[in-house]
Write an enzyme that holds these catalytic residues in place. Structure first.
Site, PDB file in Angstrom:
ATOM      1  N   GLN A   1       0.707  -0.843  -0.142  1.00  0.00           N
ATOM      2  CA  GLN A   1      -0.502  -0.392  -0.040  1.00  0.00           C
ATOM      3  C   GLN A   1       0.749   0.868  -0.063  1.00  0.00           C
ATOM      4  O   GLN A   1       2.166   1.808   1.014  1.00  0.00           O
ATOM      5  CB  GLN A   1      -0.628  -0.157   1.355  1.00  0.00           C
ATOM      6  CG  GLN A   1      -1.481   1.340   1.576  1.00  0.00           C
ATOM      7  CD  GLN A   1      -2.539   0.820   2.625  1.00  0.00           C
ATOM      8  OE1 GLN A   1      -3.663   2.327   2.971  1.00  0.00           O
ATOM      9  NE2 GLN A   1      -2.126   0.202   3.384  1.00  0.00           N
TER      10      GLN A   1
ATOM     11  N   CYS B   1      -7.282   7.997   4.915  1.00  0.00           N
ATOM     12  CA  CYS B   1      -5.982   8.046   5.942  1.00  0.00           C
ATOM     13  C   CYS B   1      -7.054   9.481   6.250  1.00  0.00           C
ATOM     14  O   CYS B   1      -6.867  10.212   5.717  1.00  0.00           O
ATOM     15  CB  CYS B   1      -5.040   7.502   5.711  1.00  0.00           C
ATOM     16  SG  CYS B   1      -4.124   8.466   7.206  1.00  0.00           S
TER      17      CYS B   1
ATOM     18  N   LYS C   1      -7.891   2.162  -2.198  1.00  0.00           N
ATOM     19  CA  LYS C   1      -9.357   3.039  -1.038  1.00  0.00           C
ATOM     20  C   LYS C   1      -9.242   4.232  -1.182  1.00  0.00           C
ATOM     21  O   LYS C   1      -8.423   5.261  -0.382  1.00  0.00           O
ATOM     22  CB  LYS C   1      -8.548   2.498   0.397  1.00  0.00           C
ATOM     23  CG  LYS C   1      -9.682   1.996   1.374  1.00  0.00           C
ATOM     24  CD  LYS C   1      -8.892   1.421   3.013  1.00  0.00           C
ATOM     25  CE  LYS C   1      -9.922   1.890   4.061  1.00  0.00           C
ATOM     26  NZ  LYS C   1      -9.294   0.976   4.787  1.00  0.00           N
TER      27      LYS C   1
ATOM     28  N   ASN D   1     -16.738  -0.895   4.440  1.00  0.00           N
ATOM     29  CA  ASN D   1     -15.262  -1.314   4.697  1.00  0.00           C
ATOM     30  C   ASN D   1     -16.458  -0.049   5.821  1.00  0.00           C
ATOM     31  O   ASN D   1     -16.997   1.176   5.860  1.00  0.00           O
ATOM     32  CB  ASN D   1     -14.085  -0.723   4.656  1.00  0.00           C
ATOM     33  CG  ASN D   1     -13.276  -0.250   5.458  1.00  0.00           C
ATOM     34  OD1 ASN D   1     -12.600   0.537   5.914  1.00  0.00           O
ATOM     35  ND2 ASN D   1     -12.787  -2.020   6.388  1.00  0.00           N
ATOM     36  N   GLY D   2     -15.620  -0.373   7.365  1.00  0.00           N
ATOM     37  CA  GLY D   2     -16.287   0.484   8.458  1.00  0.00           C
ATOM     38  C   GLY D   2     -17.300  -0.229   9.015  1.00  0.00           C
ATOM     39  O   GLY D   2     -18.257  -0.720   8.852  1.00  0.00           O
TER      40      GLY D   2
ATOM     41  N   ARG E   1     -10.351  -2.931  12.023  1.00  0.00           N
ATOM     42  CA  ARG E   1      -9.991  -2.394  13.602  1.00  0.00           C
ATOM     43  C   ARG E   1     -10.585  -3.826  13.875  1.00  0.00           C
ATOM     44  O   ARG E   1     -10.243  -4.515  15.405  1.00  0.00           O
ATOM     45  CB  ARG E   1     -10.708  -1.319  14.003  1.00  0.00           C
ATOM     46  CG  ARG E   1      -9.897  -0.490  13.960  1.00  0.00           C
ATOM     47  CD  ARG E   1     -10.708   1.166  14.249  1.00  0.00           C
ATOM     48  NE  ARG E   1     -12.149   1.669  13.852  1.00  0.00           N
ATOM     49  CZ  ARG E   1     -12.537   2.065  14.256  1.00  0.00           C
ATOM     50  NH1 ARG E   1     -12.652   2.386  15.403  1.00  0.00           N
ATOM     51  NH2 ARG E   1     -14.028   1.993  13.059  1.00  0.00           N
TER      52      ARG E   1
END
Length: 306
Positions: free
Chosen positions: A50, A80, A121, A181-182, A206
């Protein structure tokens, strides 16, 4: 270490920050040590490299070099939310500039071998999702073969909820696969995310750190198999291994903090982690933690010296 648990199709390195120069080989090997082992984790899970930055030409040069070191896929980070990263024009701040996203992906695509996929992403935007669909189109038009969508803006950070319905909207405007995602912490979250987003695939962050078998649970559910959640007795050997690696690779000053970080995440899923965290919370020496975890301190010191 988490890839040993199972259910993970591929993983991504920590982002490698690219600014204004071609990074040396040791820098790639520091953040992507798997490059030395066929770009796979010790468990055999494929690993993607990445990159994060805003200079198309420089990103292209570094992507090409990463491929020469063995990177099988180049992943570009436009998600990010960290202030320090955004201040230096990296990550989610670039979602204000769809044209630049296109230029970056196109240049990286041009710079790496045709057989190497380029993926990306993104978040829904910087402070609003107004440009989300334009950004997704830009990434796909530039040559991204997959897009992961963290379903929040930069300003929303990690505050719940994740807006999974936007994943479906992104998929409607691009012809490449879109990953959700999330806020996927449990098997039930995954099921709801799939229903709302329509996404076939997801990326875990996470959620996997706090529930190490989450990917395995999801894989079992997808295959129609019984889902058996990992108990503390199965997790404890991983925790010991993690601690031993921290002891070998970090100074005694920093190793306890690393263990506490993971335990703080595990507390979300395991009552036993709450008790262990309470027991070591004020410990700054490694030896008492060794005893609590049943780890041989002398053997660790010997290996570290060797």
């Amino acid at each position: 270490m988490l890839t040993r648990v199972g259910g993970i199709d591929w993983c991504v390195t920590e982002f490698i920050r690219v600014s204004d120069r071609l990074l040396p080989r040791p820098h790639f090997h520091k953040l992507a040590p798997e490059l030395r082992d066929g770009s796979r984790t010790p468990a055999g899970t494929p690993m993607r490299v990445q990159l994060l930055g805003s200079d198309p030409a420089c990103l292209g040069d570094n992507a090409a070099f990463a491929c020469s070191l063995g990177a099988p896929v180049i992943d570009l980070n436009f998600g990010c939310p960290a202030k320090t990263v955004n201040k230096s024009r990296g990550g989610a701040v670039l979602l204000k500039e769809p044209e630049l996203l296109h230029a970056i992906v196109a240049e990286v695509r041009r710079s790496v071998p045709a057989a190497i996929p380029v993926t990306a992403k993104m978040r829904l935007g910087y402070d609003s999702p107004d440009l989300a669909l334009d950004c997704a189109r830009a990434l796909a038009a530039g040559g991204a073969t997959q897009i992961v969508v963290h379903a929040r803006t930069k300003v929303q950070g990690y505050k719940p909820p994740a807006h999974w319905e936007w994943v479906a909207r992104v998929q409607d405007v691009v012809a490449v696969p879109v990953y959700a995602n999330g806020d996927i912490w449990t098997l039930e979250d995954w099921q709801r995310c799939r229903e709302i987003s329509g996404a076939r695939d997801i990326m875990l962050g996470r959620g996997l750190v706090s529930r190490p078998d989450l990917a395995r649970q999801i894989a079992a559910a997808q295959a129609g198999r019984n889902v058996e959640a990992m108990g503390w007795s199965e997790l404890l050997p991983l925790l010991r291994d993690f601690w031993q690696q921290a002891r070998r690779k970090l100074s005694p000053r920093y190793a306890p903090g690393r263990l506490k970080q993971w335990l703080a995440m595990l507390m979300r899923s395991y009552p036993e982690a709450v008790a262990l965290f309470a027991a070591i919370r004020r410990e700054s020496d490694c030896e008492p933690i060794d005893r609590l975890l049943g780890v041989d301190s002398a053997a660790l010191v010997e290996r570290r010296s060797a």
